[in-house]
Design a protein around this motif. Sequence first.
Motif, PDB file in Angstrom:
ATOM      1  N   THR A  37      -4.159  -4.713  -4.726  1.00 47.41           N
ATOM      2  CA  THR A  37      -3.186  -3.667  -4.427  1.00 47.41           C
ATOM      3  C   THR A  37      -1.942  -3.842  -5.273  1.00 47.41           C
ATOM      4  O   THR A  37      -1.383  -2.877  -5.798  1.00 47.41           O
ATOM      5  N   LEU A  72      -0.458  -1.241  -7.944  1.00 45.76           N
ATOM      6  CA  LEU A  72       0.924  -0.778  -7.847  1.00 45.76           C
ATOM      7  C   LEU A  72       1.636  -0.961  -9.179  1.00 45.76           C
ATOM      8  O   LEU A  72       2.319  -0.050  -9.669  1.00 45.76           O
ATOM      9  N   ALA A  93       4.064   5.548  -5.617  1.00 47.10           N
ATOM     10  CA  ALA A  93       4.058   5.546  -7.080  1.00 47.10           C
ATOM     11  C   ALA A  93       3.013   6.521  -7.604  1.00 47.10           C
ATOM     12  O   ALA A  93       3.250   7.246  -8.575  1.00 47.10           O
ATOM     13  N   LEU A  94       1.848   6.563  -6.950  1.00 49.07           N
ATOM     14  CA  LEU A  94       0.795   7.472  -7.392  1.00 49.07           C
ATOM     15  C   LEU A  94       1.233   8.915  -7.194  1.00 49.07           C
ATOM     16  O   LEU A  94       0.970   9.772  -8.032  1.00 49.07           O
ATOM     17  N   ALA A  95       1.904   9.171  -6.069  1.00 42.87           N
ATOM     18  CA  ALA A  95       2.350  10.538  -5.814  1.00 42.87           C
ATOM     19  C   ALA A  95       3.359  10.976  -6.866  1.00 42.87           C
ATOM     20  O   ALA A  95       3.305  12.089  -7.383  1.00 42.87           O
ATOM     21  N   ARG A 115      -5.855  10.594  -9.863  1.00 40.33           N
ATOM     22  CA  ARG A 115      -4.976   9.495  -9.490  1.00 40.33           C
ATOM     23  C   ARG A 115      -5.376   8.196 -10.171  1.00 40.33           C
ATOM     24  O   ARG A 115      -4.545   7.325 -10.398  1.00 40.33           O
ATOM     25  N   SER A 165       0.831  -1.204   0.000  1.00 46.92           N
ATOM     26  CA  SER A 165       0.000   0.000   0.000  1.00 46.92           C
ATOM     27  C   SER A 165       0.863   1.251   0.000  1.00 46.92           C
ATOM     28  O   SER A 165       0.589   2.215  -0.724  1.00 46.92           O
ATOM     29  N   ARG A 166       1.914   1.243   0.789  1.00 53.36           N
ATOM     30  CA  ARG A 166       2.788   2.410   0.838  1.00 53.36           C
ATOM     31  C   ARG A 166       3.476   2.624  -0.505  1.00 53.36           C
ATOM     32  O   ARG A 166       3.578   3.751  -0.994  1.00 53.36           O
ATOM     33  N   GLU A 167       3.925   1.532  -1.107  1.00 60.49           N
ATOM     34  CA  GLU A 167       4.606   1.663  -2.390  1.00 60.49           C
ATOM     35  C   GLU A 167       3.641   2.190  -3.442  1.00 60.49           C
ATOM     36  O   GLU A 167       4.000   3.004  -4.296  1.00 60.49           O
ATOM     37  N   LEU A 168       2.387   1.735  -3.350  1.00 64.41           N
ATOM     38  CA  LEU A 168       1.370   2.230  -4.281  1.00 64.41           C
ATOM     39  C   LEU A 168       1.154   3.727  -4.101  1.00 64.41           C
ATOM     40  O   LEU A 168       1.112   4.491  -5.080  1.00 64.41           O
ATOM     41  N   ALA A 169       1.035   4.134  -2.857  1.00 63.35           N
ATOM     42  CA  ALA A 169       0.825   5.563  -2.594  1.00 63.35           C
ATOM     43  C   ALA A 169       1.991   6.384  -3.123  1.00 63.35           C
ATOM     44  O   ALA A 169       1.809   7.467  -3.692  1.00 63.35           O
ATOM     45  N   LEU A 224      -7.151   1.430  -1.469  1.00 66.61           N
ATOM     46  CA  LEU A 224      -6.068   0.513  -1.093  1.00 66.61           C
ATOM     47  C   LEU A 224      -4.761   1.250  -0.811  1.00 66.61           C
ATOM     48  O   LEU A 224      -3.947   0.790  -0.019  1.00 66.61           O
ATOM     49  N   ASP A 225      -4.567   2.400  -1.476  1.00 67.31           N
ATOM     50  CA  ASP A 225      -3.332   3.145  -1.234  1.00 67.31           C
ATOM     51  C   ASP A 225      -3.340   3.808   0.136  1.00 67.31           C
ATOM     52  O   ASP A 225      -2.311   4.314   0.576  1.00 67.31           O
ATOM     53  N   ALA A 259      -1.925   1.729   4.286  1.00 70.40           N
ATOM     54  CA  ALA A 259      -0.692   1.837   5.068  1.00 70.40           C
ATOM     55  C   ALA A 259      -0.770   2.984   6.064  1.00 70.40           C
ATOM     56  O   ALA A 259      -0.342   2.855   7.204  1.00 70.40           O
TER      57      ALA A 259
END
Lengths: 246, 246
Positions: B141, B145, A148-150, B84, A142-146, B95-96, B99
């Motif tokens: 997720t 990603l 990447a989106l950022a 996004r 989830s953190r990695e997704l956030a 899902l993002d 975390a």
Amino acid sequence: MTLEAAAPTLKTDCILCPVRSCLVHRDGGDPAHAWSDMLAPRQALMPGDRALQRAGDRLQALHSVRGGCVKTFTIDAAGQERIRGFYFPGDIIGLDALAGGVSLSTAVAVVPSQVCVAPLDDLQALMVQMPVIAQRLMQQTSRELAMALALAGEYSAEQRLAAFLLHLRGRIGLGINGVLRLPMAQRDIGNYLRLANETVCRTLKRFEQKGWIVQGDRGLRLVDDAALQAAAAPVGLDAPMFRRAA
Amino acid sequence: MTLEAAAPTLKTDCILCPVRSCLVHRDGGDPAHAWSDMLAPRQALMPGDRALQRAGDRLQALHSVRGGCVKTFTIDAAGQERIRGFYFPGDIIGLDALAGGVSLSTAVAVVPSQVCVAPLDDLQALMVQMPVIAQRLMQQTSRELAMALALAGEYSAEQRLAAFLLHLRGRIGLGINGVLRLPMAQRDIGNYLRLANETVCRTLKRFEQKGWIVQGDRGLRLVDDAALQAAAAPVGLDAPMFRRAA
DNA sequence: CGTCACTTTGAGGCTAGTCAACGGCGGTGG
DNA sequence: CCACCGCCGTTGACTAGCCTCAAAGTGACG
């Protein structure tokens, strides 16, 4: 409830490993035994070594970074490298491949590094037995997704680079004398941020002329934090969830 | 083992919902009861309605799209919207934010839509009880990603747009007469792909002049698939794991 | 001390953004 | 029923940020 609650902040290098930090708390089991069952011994990995995983290969294991820095990248039809991410101690490599079962990128060391190997079969079984492991992996993904989106948004070179520097400090902290060490080449930074290496160089120089940073031999010092943060704010990588080290 | 194995392809709209497709297979339980315990009744959501979630709010529930199309976006300091992602039936929103426990984006309907609400507390308990739910969420997720990483690279307007069209067809399929309906405005497409709406318009026109597509009133027809795929190849969104509908 | 990779610096070009204006369409209200 | 309005898509002219290409400088290492 947040998944954050299941992830206490751990300090030392070894315990940083999310997989292990679950395993050593395994109820009623022998931690050492579970550990050796689960993970191959830590592997040394040098720049120029063979890849941990290659894009297109069947995903056989996740890799947990114990030390150093690992980069993942793809090679496009023109043979150009496209860096997908940098991974530091505590990060897990391969999470983007869980859905498809096929590695989407190649992973190599940027500096001498150590990684642990978590075979997928064992991991899958452990995730069923111990929900806390599934939570940790979910949180990482989830953190990695956030992130990447950022980073996927449209930003200027200054915004990108300022965000990158601050984010890096949040993840790996400062070295001696408060110097932020950049383990990867400027070319790699530019590739990752979608900038030419010349643009990275020129932008860093502009930061220095503005008095925001001071460049040294082996890294740089962040002088005007507020200015950098103001420049990086639009990117949105400054949330607490993106940080790890002190 | 791949997580894919735990995710059989399901056809109908309702069963597409990943959360429900886990619940209805709950061993020894009453599916209907578990379902009503877990999810609020499906909610209708119209364009212009209040947001499902707002950036910065504490994450209280995941949302599963049952019909229509939902977009998520952030608002930067200049008041500009940054899209996004677009979410279609079967996709899960939020899902993002797992975390950090805080929603990172605002979600609104693009067209009249229906969503189901999965409160985080209940979901967390279910994930522990039923690893298959954790697997499904992990898979979603991971896929998101991989998509974000693919789209985060540096590509030309043609590459981006071709990849977007093909990816959209892979996710929502073709309508009557083989026409790909675009539910969102060109401005939104451009915002999502980091292109000005004028660039989207011009690029589509260029595709039409090359004979790759034919634009109609309510969508477009993909004529030269091979050419589009060649143009989109560098983006790498064409892997089977990114598709859903037939 | 030579090689090699990386960084730095400059000049020029191109992609895509910005600004502006117009046409089409649907909704709204007189 | 029609005039008005706003949103969206379209088109053109101009601009700007960043890339490309080229070449010289710097440091690491054998």
